[in-house]
Design an enzyme around this catalytic site. Structure first.
Site, PDB file in Angstrom:
ATOM      1  N   GLY A 211      32.904 -73.491   7.087  1.00 40.76           N
ATOM      2  CA  GLY A 211      32.246 -74.774   6.234  1.00 40.76           C
ATOM      3  C   GLY A 211      31.992 -73.997   4.790  1.00 40.76           C
ATOM      4  O   GLY A 211      31.125 -74.357   4.244  1.00 40.76           O
TER       5      GLY A 211
ATOM      6  N   ARG B 184      27.913 -77.421   0.859  1.00 37.68           N
ATOM      7  CA  ARG B 184      26.657 -76.985  -0.006  1.00 37.68           C
ATOM      8  C   ARG B 184      26.094 -75.626   0.436  1.00 37.68           C
ATOM      9  O   ARG B 184      25.722 -74.819  -0.193  1.00 37.68           O
ATOM     10  CB  ARG B 184      25.689 -78.255   0.375  1.00 37.68           C
ATOM     11  N   MET B 185      26.014 -75.590   1.956  1.00 36.77           N
ATOM     12  CA  MET B 185      25.419 -74.304   2.338  1.00 36.77           C
ATOM     13  C   MET B 185      26.284 -73.199   2.339  1.00 36.77           C
ATOM     14  O   MET B 185      25.990 -72.171   2.164  1.00 36.77           O
ATOM     15  CB  MET B 185      24.910 -74.684   3.870  1.00 36.77           C
TER      16      MET B 185
ATOM     17  N   GLY C 218      24.696 -72.941  12.405  1.00 35.25           N
ATOM     18  CA  GLY C 218      23.661 -73.929  11.772  1.00 35.25           C
ATOM     19  C   GLY C 218      23.877 -75.331  11.528  1.00 35.25           C
ATOM     20  O   GLY C 218      22.959 -75.894  11.140  1.00 35.25           O
TER      21      GLY C 218
ATOM     22  N   THR D  82      24.130 -79.217  12.540  1.00 35.35           N
ATOM     23  CA  THR D  82      23.312 -80.149  13.271  1.00 35.35           C
ATOM     24  C   THR D  82      23.972 -81.194  13.688  1.00 35.35           C
ATOM     25  O   THR D  82      25.260 -81.628  13.223  1.00 35.35           O
ATOM     26  CB  THR D  82      21.968 -80.235  12.353  1.00 35.35           C
TER      27      THR D  82
ATOM     28  N   HIS E 200      15.500 -86.119   3.154  1.00 36.56           N
ATOM     29  CA  HIS E 200      16.747 -85.411   2.991  1.00 36.56           C
ATOM     30  C   HIS E 200      17.565 -86.053   1.985  1.00 36.56           C
ATOM     31  O   HIS E 200      17.476 -87.261   1.630  1.00 36.56           O
ATOM     32  CB  HIS E 200      17.742 -85.026   4.224  1.00 36.56           C
TER      33      HIS E 200
ATOM     34  N   LYS F  67      23.482 -86.299   3.792  1.00 35.00           N
ATOM     35  CA  LYS F  67      23.070 -85.687   4.995  1.00 35.00           C
ATOM     36  C   LYS F  67      23.747 -86.641   5.996  1.00 35.00           C
ATOM     37  O   LYS F  67      23.604 -87.871   5.986  1.00 35.00           O
ATOM     38  CB  LYS F  67      21.795 -85.594   5.300  1.00 35.00           C
TER      39      LYS F  67
ATOM     40  N   THR G 190      15.813 -80.390  12.200  1.00 33.85           N
ATOM     41  CA  THR G 190      14.916 -79.672  12.193  1.00 33.85           C
ATOM     42  C   THR G 190      13.613 -80.478  12.759  1.00 33.85           C
ATOM     43  O   THR G 190      12.784 -80.398  13.390  1.00 33.85           O
ATOM     44  CB  THR G 190      14.411 -79.376  10.699  1.00 33.85           C
TER      45      THR G 190
HETATM   46  N1  LIG Z   1      20.333 -74.606  10.197  1.00 37.30           N
HETATM   47  C1  LIG Z   1      19.979 -74.686   8.993  1.00 37.30           C
HETATM   48  O1  LIG Z   1      19.120 -73.892   8.334  1.00 37.30           O
HETATM   49  C2  LIG Z   1      20.574 -75.769   7.927  1.00 37.30           C
HETATM   50  C3  LIG Z   1      20.280 -75.976   6.786  1.00 37.30           C
HETATM   51  C4  LIG Z   1      21.159 -77.074   5.965  1.00 37.30           C
HETATM   52  C5  LIG Z   1      21.956 -77.692   6.567  1.00 37.30           C
HETATM   53  N2  LIG Z   1      22.232 -77.488   7.743  1.00 37.30           N
HETATM   54  C6  LIG Z   1      23.302 -78.033   8.606  1.00 37.30           C
HETATM   55  O2  LIG Z   1      24.647 -77.442   8.135  1.00 37.30           O
HETATM   56  C7  LIG Z   1      25.793 -78.427   8.216  1.00 37.30           C
HETATM   57  C8  LIG Z   1      26.415 -78.315   6.771  1.00 37.30           C
HETATM   58  O3  LIG Z   1      25.542 -78.695   5.736  1.00 37.30           O
HETATM   59  P1  LIG Z   1      26.021 -79.057   4.347  1.00 37.30           P
HETATM   60  O4  LIG Z   1      24.876 -79.468   3.560  1.00 37.30           O
HETATM   61  O5  LIG Z   1      26.391 -77.759   3.632  1.00 37.30           O
HETATM   62  O6  LIG Z   1      27.216 -79.902   4.451  1.00 37.30           O
HETATM   63  P2  LIG Z   1      28.403 -80.006   3.634  1.00 37.30           P
HETATM   64  O7  LIG Z   1      28.307 -79.888   2.252  1.00 37.30           O
HETATM   65  O8  LIG Z   1      29.096 -81.420   3.941  1.00 37.30           O
HETATM   66  O9  LIG Z   1      29.463 -78.902   4.178  1.00 37.30           O
HETATM   67  C9  LIG Z   1      30.003 -78.954   5.452  1.00 37.30           C
HETATM   68  C10 LIG Z   1      31.408 -78.287   5.125  1.00 37.30           C
HETATM   69  O10 LIG Z   1      32.029 -78.181   6.339  1.00 37.30           O
HETATM   70  C11 LIG Z   1      33.253 -78.858   6.224  1.00 37.30           C
HETATM   71  N3  LIG Z   1      33.941 -79.563   7.564  1.00 37.30           N
HETATM   72  C12 LIG Z   1      32.964 -80.614   8.262  1.00 37.30           C
HETATM   73  N4  LIG Z   1      33.594 -80.751   9.292  1.00 37.30           N
HETATM   74  C13 LIG Z   1      34.800 -79.930   9.400  1.00 37.30           C
HETATM   75  C14 LIG Z   1      35.990 -79.877  10.240  1.00 37.30           C
HETATM   76  N5  LIG Z   1      35.774 -80.687  11.359  1.00 37.30           N
HETATM   77  N6  LIG Z   1      36.919 -78.692  10.103  1.00 37.30           N
HETATM   78  C15 LIG Z   1      36.762 -78.137   8.929  1.00 37.30           C
HETATM   79  N7  LIG Z   1      35.740 -78.133   8.012  1.00 37.30           N
HETATM   80  C16 LIG Z   1      34.942 -79.164   8.356  1.00 37.30           C
HETATM   81  C17 LIG Z   1      33.051 -79.986   5.212  1.00 37.30           C
HETATM   82  O11 LIG Z   1      34.455 -80.296   4.810  1.00 37.30           O
HETATM   83  P3  LIG Z   1      34.609 -81.794   4.100  1.00 37.30           P
HETATM   84  O12 LIG Z   1      33.685 -81.811   2.942  1.00 37.30           O
HETATM   85  O13 LIG Z   1      36.049 -81.961   3.954  1.00 37.30           O
HETATM   86  O14 LIG Z   1      34.159 -82.835   5.132  1.00 37.30           O
HETATM   87  C18 LIG Z   1      32.359 -79.117   4.321  1.00 37.30           C
HETATM   88  O15 LIG Z   1      33.281 -78.280   3.336  1.00 37.30           O
HETATM   89  C19 LIG Z   1      25.011 -79.843   8.324  1.00 37.30           C
HETATM   90  O16 LIG Z   1      25.186 -79.986   9.917  1.00 37.30           O
HETATM   91  C20 LIG Z   1      23.616 -79.498   8.039  1.00 37.30           C
HETATM   92  O17 LIG Z   1      22.823 -80.446   8.890  1.00 37.30           O
HETATM   93  C21 LIG Z   1      21.648 -76.670   8.453  1.00 37.30           C
END
Ligand SMILES: NC(=O)c1ccc[n+]([C@@H]2O[C@H](COP(=O)([O-])OP(=O)(O)OC[C@H]3O[C@@H](n4cnc5c(N)ncnc54)[C@H](OP(=O)(O)O)[C@@H]3O)[C@@H](O)[C@H]2O)c1
Length: 234
Positions: free
Chosen positions: A8, A12-13, A80, A82, A138, A142, A149
Site C-alpha cells: 500500500g 496516504r498511510m 493495519g 481495516t 473521518h 475512508k 477503531t
Molecule cells: N491501523 C491504523 O492505525 C490505521 C490508520 C489509518 C488507516 N488505516 C487503514 O489503512 C488502510 C489504508 O489507509 P489509507 O488512508 O492509506 O488509504 P489509501 O490512501 O486508499 O491507501 C491504500 C493504498 O493501497 C492500495 N490498494 C488498495 N487495494 C489494493 C489492492 N487490492 N492491490 C494493490 N493495492 C491496493 C491503494 O491503491 P488504489 O489507490 O489504486 O486503490 C492505495 O494506494 C485503510 O484500510 C485504513 O482504514 C489504519
C-alpha cells in the site's frame, strides 16, 4: 538494520511510513520492498517484516501468496488495513500458522491508552446507570464504516456483546480520525475520546510495532496488540 516491506506504498498511510523509515528510523530499518497497486507481491516475502496499509483484499492476497510460497522463512506481518470480511480474515488466520502477525485497527499509543481506560471505566459506569455510545469522524475518502477503531472501542466497552453499543459514523473533509465515547446518565454525561491530528502517529506506531515483531519472526501466530502494549508500556 531490519528489512521492511511496505504494502500500500502509494497510499496516504504508505507514504507516511516511507518518509519515517527513511528519516527517523533510518538507523534501525530500511525499506527493502515497496508495493503499490499493480506491482508483484513476491518481493515483500524477501523482507524481515511487512507493514500493510492497503486493503483487506490486497493483504489477504498477500497472505495466500505467502502460504503458497515454498518452505523458507516468512517475514512477520504488521497489518493495519481495516474493514475485513470473514473470508478475508480466514486467509490471515491461515497465514498465522506460518508467520507472526500483529493486526491492529489503530497503531497510535493514545488509542491503546483509550482502550485501557474504557476497559476499566465501562463496567463501573454502566453499573452506575450510564449508557455508552460512540461517535467516530473521518475524512471522506475512508472506505469502511464504522471504523476499525470504533469496532475495537465497542469490544473494549462490551466484550460480550459489542454490537449493543451504538456507533455513529461521520465522514467530512480531511479529518484524520476522531473517536468520542459518551456515557449518558439521566441528568449528566461523561465524555472520553481520542483525536488524531496527524497520520504520522499511526505510521510511527506501526513501524515501532514492526521493529518489535521482527524479533518474534520465528514464533508464528497472531500476537494481540495488548501483548505488545503491555511489554512496551507497563
Ligand atoms: N491501523 C491504523 O492505525 C490505521 C490508520 C489509518 C488507516 N488505516 C487503514 O489503512 C488502510 C489504508 O489507509 P489509507 O488512508 O492509506 O488509504 P489509501 O490512501 O486508499 O491507501 C491504500 C493504498 O493501497 C492500495 N490498494 C488498495 N487495494 C489494493 C489492492 N487490492 N492491490 C494493490 N493495492 C491496493 C491503494 O491503491 P488504489 O489507490 O489504486 O486503490 C492505495 O494506494 C485503510 O484500510 C485504513 O482504514 C489504519
Amino acid at each position: 538494520v531490519i528489512r521492511v516491506g511496505l504494502l500500500g506504498a502509494a497510499g496516504r498511510m504508505g507514504r507516511r511510513v516511507r518518509e519515517l523509515v527513511e528519516t527517523e528510523f533510518a538507523g534501525q530499518a530500511r525499506l527493502a520492498a515497496s508495493v503499490s497497486r499493480g506491482d508483484p507481491l513476491a518481493s515483500l516475502l524477501e523482507t524481515d517484516v511487512v507493514i500493510d496499509f492497503s486493503s483487506p483484499g490486497a493483504m489477504s492476497e498477500l497472505a495466500r501468496a505467502a502460504l503458497a510460497s515454498p518452505g523458507g522463512k516468512l517475514p512477520a506481518f504488521v497489518v493495519g488495513s481495516t474493514g475485513w470480511s470473514a473470508e478475508q480474515g480466514r486467509a490471515l488466520a491461515g497465514l498465522s500458522g506460518r508467520a507472526a502477525i500483529l493486526q491492529s485497527s489503530n497503531f497510535s499509543t493514545g488509542v491503546l491508552a483509550l482502550l485501557e481506560i474504557l476497559r476499566w471505566a465501562s463496567p463501573r459506569l454502566e453499573k452506575l446507570g450510564y449508557e455508552a455510545s460512540v461517535v467516530e469522524r473521518h475524512h471522506v475518502h475512508k472506505k469502511d464504516a464504522p471504523s476499525g477503531t470504533a469496532i475495537s472501542i465497542r469490544r473494549a466497552i462490551s466484550p460480550e456483546n459489542p454490537e449493543r453499543v451504538p456507533v455513529e459514523s461521520i465522514r467530512s473533509g480531511e479529518i484524520v480520525g476522531d473517536h468520542e465515547v459518551a456515557f449518558r446518565g439521566p441528568a449528566d454525561h461523561l465524555v472520553v475520546g481520542h483525536f488524531a491530528h496527524d497520520r504520522s502517529i499511526f505510521a510511527r506506531g506501526a513501524i515501532e510495532t514492526a521493529l518489535w515483531l521482527s524479533g518474534r519472526r520465528d514464533r508464528p501466530g497472531m500476537v494481540p496488540m495488548e501483548t505488545y502494549f503491555q511489554e512496551r508500556f507497563r
